[in-house]
Motif scaffolding. Structure first.
Motif, PDB file in Angstrom:
ATOM      1  N   THR A  94      37.603  41.145  33.163  1.00 31.84           N
ATOM      2  CA  THR A  94      36.621  42.404  32.703  1.00 31.84           C
ATOM      3  C   THR A  94      35.344  41.853  32.715  1.00 31.84           C
ATOM      4  N   PHE A  95      34.297  42.672  33.372  1.00 34.09           N
ATOM      5  CA  PHE A  95      33.014  42.287  33.793  1.00 34.09           C
ATOM      6  C   PHE A  95      32.283  42.890  32.778  1.00 34.09           C
ATOM      7  N   SER A  96      31.004  42.514  32.619  1.00 34.49           N
ATOM      8  CA  SER A  96      30.048  42.995  31.663  1.00 34.49           C
ATOM      9  C   SER A  96      29.647  44.458  32.115  1.00 34.49           C
ATOM     10  N   ASN A  97      29.810  44.781  33.243  1.00 34.11           N
ATOM     11  CA  ASN A  97      29.594  46.490  33.117  1.00 34.11           C
ATOM     12  C   ASN A  97      30.812  47.268  32.952  1.00 34.11           C
ATOM     13  N   GLY A  98      31.833  46.688  32.381  1.00 32.88           N
ATOM     14  CA  GLY A  98      33.048  47.421  32.020  1.00 32.88           C
ATOM     15  C   GLY A  98      33.979  47.490  33.072  1.00 32.88           C
ATOM     16  N   GLY A  99      33.692  47.172  34.134  1.00 27.68           N
ATOM     17  CA  GLY A  99      34.913  47.046  35.328  1.00 27.68           C
ATOM     18  C   GLY A  99      35.803  45.998  35.015  1.00 27.68           C
ATOM     19  N   SER A 100      37.029  46.211  35.651  1.00 31.68           N
ATOM     20  CA  SER A 100      37.699  45.166  35.569  1.00 31.68           C
ATOM     21  C   SER A 100      38.682  44.907  36.886  1.00 31.68           C
ATOM     22  N   SER A 101      39.236  43.661  37.182  1.00 32.67           N
ATOM     23  CA  SER A 101      39.893  43.661  38.259  1.00 32.67           C
ATOM     24  C   SER A 101      41.107  42.860  37.903  1.00 32.67           C
ATOM     25  N   ASN A 102      42.343  43.177  38.560  1.00 31.72           N
ATOM     26  CA  ASN A 102      43.773  42.235  38.470  1.00 31.72           C
ATOM     27  C   ASN A 102      43.314  40.962  39.314  1.00 31.72           C
ATOM     28  N   CYS A 103      43.640  39.778  38.798  1.00 33.11           N
ATOM     29  CA  CYS A 103      43.287  38.592  39.654  1.00 33.11           C
ATOM     30  C   CYS A 103      44.563  37.542  39.419  1.00 33.11           C
ATOM     31  N   LYS A 104      44.592  36.394  40.034  1.00 32.51           N
ATOM     32  CA  LYS A 104      45.218  35.295  39.734  1.00 32.51           C
ATOM     33  C   LYS A 104      44.342  34.125  39.913  1.00 32.51           C
ATOM     34  N   THR A 105      44.967  33.041  39.423  1.00 34.07           N
ATOM     35  CA  THR A 105      44.315  31.836  39.482  1.00 34.07           C
ATOM     36  C   THR A 105      44.893  30.902  40.826  1.00 34.07           C
ATOM     37  N   THR A 106      44.038  30.236  41.273  1.00 31.76           N
ATOM     38  CA  THR A 106      44.653  29.245  42.189  1.00 31.76           C
ATOM     39  C   THR A 106      44.463  27.845  41.770  1.00 31.76           C
ATOM     40  N   ALA A 123      26.428  36.468  40.287  1.00 33.22           N
ATOM     41  CA  ALA A 123      26.680  34.955  39.649  1.00 33.22           C
ATOM     42  C   ALA A 123      25.894  35.048  38.152  1.00 33.22           C
ATOM     43  N   GLY A 124      26.304  34.614  37.458  1.00 35.47           N
ATOM     44  CA  GLY A 124      25.802  34.318  35.822  1.00 35.47           C
ATOM     45  C   GLY A 124      26.129  35.593  35.082  1.00 35.47           C
ATOM     46  N   SER A 125      26.927  36.359  35.483  1.00 37.40           N
ATOM     47  CA  SER A 125      27.292  37.463  34.652  1.00 37.40           C
ATOM     48  C   SER A 125      28.376  36.952  33.629  1.00 37.40           C
ATOM     49  N   ALA A 126      28.457  37.463  32.560  1.00 39.48           N
ATOM     50  CA  ALA A 126      29.546  37.237  31.619  1.00 39.48           C
ATOM     51  C   ALA A 126      30.872  37.960  31.690  1.00 39.48           C
ATOM     52  N   VAL A 127      32.028  37.379  31.825  1.00 34.10           N
ATOM     53  CA  VAL A 127      33.229  37.883  32.002  1.00 34.10           C
ATOM     54  C   VAL A 127      34.218  37.471  30.843  1.00 34.10           C
ATOM     55  N   GLN A 128      35.345  38.362  30.687  1.00 34.14           N
ATOM     56  CA  GLN A 128      36.431  38.038  29.931  1.00 34.14           C
ATOM     57  C   GLN A 128      37.810  37.990  30.768  1.00 34.14           C
ATOM     58  N   GLY A 152      34.011  33.653  29.879  1.00 33.25           N
ATOM     59  CA  GLY A 152      33.112  32.930  30.903  1.00 33.25           C
ATOM     60  C   GLY A 152      32.024  33.402  31.500  1.00 33.25           C
ATOM     61  N   VAL A 153      31.508  32.621  32.407  1.00 27.85           N
ATOM     62  CA  VAL A 153      30.546  33.197  33.167  1.00 27.85           C
ATOM     63  C   VAL A 153      30.621  33.016  34.800  1.00 27.85           C
ATOM     64  N   VAL A 154      30.494  33.922  35.740  1.00 28.40           N
ATOM     65  CA  VAL A 154      30.851  33.816  37.065  1.00 28.40           C
ATOM     66  C   VAL A 154      29.735  32.804  37.565  1.00 28.40           C
ATOM     67  N   ALA A 155      30.504  31.589  38.082  1.00 26.26           N
ATOM     68  CA  ALA A 155      29.475  30.464  38.548  1.00 26.26           C
ATOM     69  C   ALA A 155      29.416  30.760  40.153  1.00 26.26           C
ATOM     70  N   VAL A 165      34.728  30.972  37.460  1.00 28.50           N
ATOM     71  CA  VAL A 165      34.338  31.195  36.330  1.00 28.50           C
ATOM     72  C   VAL A 165      34.179  29.893  35.507  1.00 28.50           C
ATOM     73  N   ALA A 166      32.988  29.679  35.193  1.00 31.70           N
ATOM     74  CA  ALA A 166      32.830  28.611  34.263  1.00 31.70           C
ATOM     75  C   ALA A 166      33.043  28.842  32.574  1.00 31.70           C
ATOM     76  N   VAL A 167      33.991  28.258  32.063  1.00 33.56           N
ATOM     77  CA  VAL A 167      34.482  28.461  30.696  1.00 33.56           C
ATOM     78  C   VAL A 167      33.750  28.371  29.543  1.00 33.56           C
ATOM     79  N   ASP A 168      33.287  29.481  28.761  1.00 31.27           N
ATOM     80  CA  ASP A 168      32.339  29.061  27.546  1.00 31.27           C
ATOM     81  C   ASP A 168      32.735  28.001  26.650  1.00 31.27           C
ATOM     82  N   ASP A 169      31.801  27.110  26.088  1.00 31.24           N
ATOM     83  CA  ASP A 169      32.090  25.949  25.602  1.00 31.24           C
ATOM     84  C   ASP A 169      33.122  26.221  24.407  1.00 31.24           C
ATOM     85  N   ASP A 170      32.808  27.238  23.594  1.00 27.85           N
ATOM     86  CA  ASP A 170      33.560  27.603  22.295  1.00 27.85           C
ATOM     87  C   ASP A 170      35.034  27.951  22.596  1.00 27.85           C
ATOM     88  N   CYS A 171      35.513  28.206  23.891  1.00 26.59           N
ATOM     89  CA  CYS A 171      36.505  28.348  24.408  1.00 26.59           C
ATOM     90  C   CYS A 171      37.730  27.166  24.918  1.00 26.59           C
TER      91      CYS A 171
END
Length: 246
Positions: free
Chosen positions: A55-67, A95-100, A111-114, A123-129
């Motif tokens: 889920t992106f900061s603008n409210g949009g979302s996308s199905n994805c999978k990890t590699t 790049a630099g936008s927050a995501v969940q 995290g943040v789109v790196a 995505v770079a993971v937030d420190d507290d996660c």
């Protein structure tokens, strides 16, 4: 000159998905894998496919999978195999936008789109996660090697394992010598300690502090050890148990 520890790399081989031709890993080896990852703060990228939603900061979302995934970063590609409209790629990912991210076997974290590329993004993971993610990934890695059921009488779902902010501790070893250590993590049942001088397995030690806790050394590593408390510490009293240093 001290040799570079090799145990951390050998134990990681237990988590490789293809174990054909190898003896099954023992429950103790799986426990060692998790402990060593914590002791060495080892954060490898695991090649695995975990499906989920971003889920992106603008409210949009996308199905994805990890590699690839680690506690530091997640490499993702868009999931084109689903017919869900949410799988459509968002028009703009900065790049630099927050995501969940919400991934299978992991859960939700931030995290943040790196970086990004046509087929996906990183995505770079937030420190507290990171602590939560590191624990989940260690368990996933261990499950590649063995399905763990050690028959313990302790209900593992009730065990609260924490990483204290103040990590210094002191303890009396089996010779009565006062030693210094660093708490990697601990629970009501046991503690994982980083130490320069490692006490032998099955020896008794006493953690010092506002209260004294007797424990037995159950496993040793190149740079630390695990010790099981003689008396179970209540979840409510765990914060007091952190005061292992006078």
């Amino acid at each position: 000159m001290n040799k570079r520890p090799t145990h951390r790399y050998k134990i990681w081989q237990l988590a490789e998905g293809d174990l054909a031709g190898h003896e099954p890993a023992s429950p103790r080896q799986v426990e060692d894998l998790v402990a060593l990852m914590a002791l060495y703060d080892y954060r490898p990228l695991i090649e695995t496919e975990l499906r989920g939603t971003c889920t992106f900061s603008n409210g949009g979302s996308s199905n994805c999978k990890t590699t690839m995934i680690s506690s530091e970063a997640v490499h993702l590609v868009y999931d084109a195999q689903t017919a869900d409209p949410a799988a459509k790629r968002p028009n703009e990912i900065r790049a630099g936008s927050a995501v969940q991210l919400d991934l299978d076997q992991i859960g939700a974290f931030r995290g943040v789109v790196a970086s990004k590329k046509p087929e996906g993004f990183r995505v770079a993971v937030d420190d507290d996660c990171k602590p939560m993610l590191r624990t989940k990934l260690a368990r996933i890695a261990a499950e590649h090697a063995i399905s763990l059921d050690d028959g313990s009488v302790v209900d593992k779902s009730s065990i609260k394992r924490i990483e204290p902010e103040i990590k210094s501790c002191s303890y009396l070893d089996h010779t009565g010598t006062l030693r210094q250590g660093v708490i990697v993590n601990l629970s009501q049942v046991d503690a994982l300690i980083k130490a320069r001088i490692v006490p032998p397995v099955n020896s008794r030690i006493i953690f010092r502090g506002s209260r004294r806790h007797q424990a037995e050394v159950t496993r040793t590593f190149e740079m630390g050890f695990a010790a099981r408390f003689s008396n179970l510490i209540s979840a409510e009293g765990l914060s007091d148990a952190l005061k292992f240093s006078d």
